[in-house]
Enzyme design. Structure first.
Site, PDB file in Angstrom:
ATOM      1  CB  CYS A 144       0.749  -2.541   4.719  1.00  0.00           C
ATOM      2  SG  CYS A 144       0.474  -3.512   6.208  1.00  0.00           S
TER       3      CYS A 144
ATOM      4  CG  HIS B 142       8.564 -28.649  10.723  1.00  0.00           C
ATOM      5  ND1 HIS B 142       8.217 -28.028  11.901  1.00  0.00           N
ATOM      6  CD2 HIS B 142       9.860 -29.035  10.843  1.00  0.00           C
ATOM      7  CE1 HIS B 142       9.280 -28.013  12.706  1.00  0.00           C
ATOM      8  NE2 HIS B 142      10.274 -28.624  12.091  1.00  0.00           N
TER       9      HIS B 142
ATOM     10  CB  THR C 261       1.777  -2.706  11.102  1.00  0.00           C
ATOM     11  OG1 THR C 261       0.575  -3.140  10.439  1.00  0.00           O
ATOM     12  CG2 THR C 261       1.535  -1.376  11.791  1.00  0.00           C
TER      13      THR C 261
ATOM     14  CG  HIS D 102       9.913 -24.691  12.124  1.00  0.00           C
ATOM     15  ND1 HIS D 102       9.779 -24.779  13.484  1.00  0.00           N
ATOM     16  CD2 HIS D 102      11.190 -25.048  11.856  1.00  0.00           C
ATOM     17  CE1 HIS D 102      10.924 -25.183  14.024  1.00  0.00           C
ATOM     18  NE2 HIS D 102      11.800 -25.335  13.050  1.00  0.00           N
TER      19      HIS D 102
ATOM     20  CG  ASP E 155      -0.345   0.202   2.529  1.00  0.00           C
ATOM     21  OD1 ASP E 155       0.903   0.275   2.602  1.00  0.00           O
ATOM     22  OD2 ASP E 155      -1.080   0.308   3.527  1.00  0.00           O
TER      23      ASP E 155
HETATM   24  C1  RB5 Z   1      -2.152   2.621   6.545  1.00  0.00           C
HETATM   25  O1  RB5 Z   1      -2.249   3.818   7.244  1.00  0.00           O
HETATM   26  C2  RB5 Z   1      -1.920   1.461   7.515  1.00  0.00           C
HETATM   27  O2  RB5 Z   1      -3.065   1.245   8.272  1.00  0.00           O
HETATM   28  C3  RB5 Z   1      -1.514   0.211   6.765  1.00  0.00           C
HETATM   29  O3  RB5 Z   1      -0.379   0.463   6.011  1.00  0.00           O
HETATM   30  C4  RB5 Z   1      -1.172  -0.992   7.622  1.00  0.00           C
HETATM   31  O4  RB5 Z   1      -0.269  -0.668   8.620  1.00  0.00           O
HETATM   32  C5  RB5 Z   1      -2.310  -1.782   8.105  1.00  0.00           C
HETATM   33  O5  RB5 Z   1      -2.168  -2.833   8.738  1.00  0.00           O
END
Ligand code: RB5
Length: 149
Positions: free
Chosen positions: A65, A133, A67, A98, A8
């Site tokens: 993304c 596994h 996180t 694994h 993203d």
């Molecule tokens: C975008 O602001 C953020 O929510 C997205 O990149 C991600 O971290 C979502 O899990």
């Protein structure tokens, strides 16, 4: 290796860096977007990359993304996608060894670019260990089948 990549807006800059790094190493990369830092929705890219990997068009997928959480959750909804959210090299190795992950998710707001490239190199190099596994993977596939009907 044929690798599908997507992110993203929050992962866009890291995606570009990862793409360049992997192309320089001789991998065949297809970029499924996004193409700028303009706000987007991570499930759209999780679906594109996940579908391409699940269809067998690519051996591996890389998703980024902010996180890594949202994009990994979305990718794991696609049957045949086994996506691990990874933020260190030990987990990158274990997720192959694994768990036989075919997709990796990274958080661009969580880890720096140097660690991200090391994680990806480790993940691409590590083979699945098999034996006990495999039995556990088979159980995951059984769950997937039960909830896909
Ligand atoms: C975008 O602001 C953020 O929510 C997205 O990149 C991600 O971290 C979502 O899990």
């Amino acid at each position: 290796m044929k690798i599908a990549i997507g992110s993203d807006h929050a992962g866009y800059e890291l995606k570009e860096l990862v793409k360049k790094h992997l192309q320089e190493k001789g991998h065949g990369i297809r970029d499924f977007g996004t193409d700028s830092t303009e706000s987007t929705d991570y499930p759209d890219f999780a679906e594109k990359v996940g579908e391409a990997v699940a269809a067998g068009d690519f051996e591996r997928g890389i998703l980024i993304c902010g996180t890594g959480i949202g994009i990994s959750i979305a990718a794991n909804k696609i049957p045949g996608v086994y996506c691990g959210l990874v933020g260190d090299c030990f987990s990158a190795k274990a997720s192959r060894w694994h768990n036989n992950t075919n997709v990796i998710a990274l958080g661009a707001r969580v880890i720096g670019p140097g660690l991200a490239l090391e994680i990806i190199d480790t993940w691409l190099e590590t083979k699945f260990k098999g034996d006990r596994h495999q039995r556990r993977i088979d159980k995951i596939v059984e769950i997937e089948k039960r909830y896909s009907q």
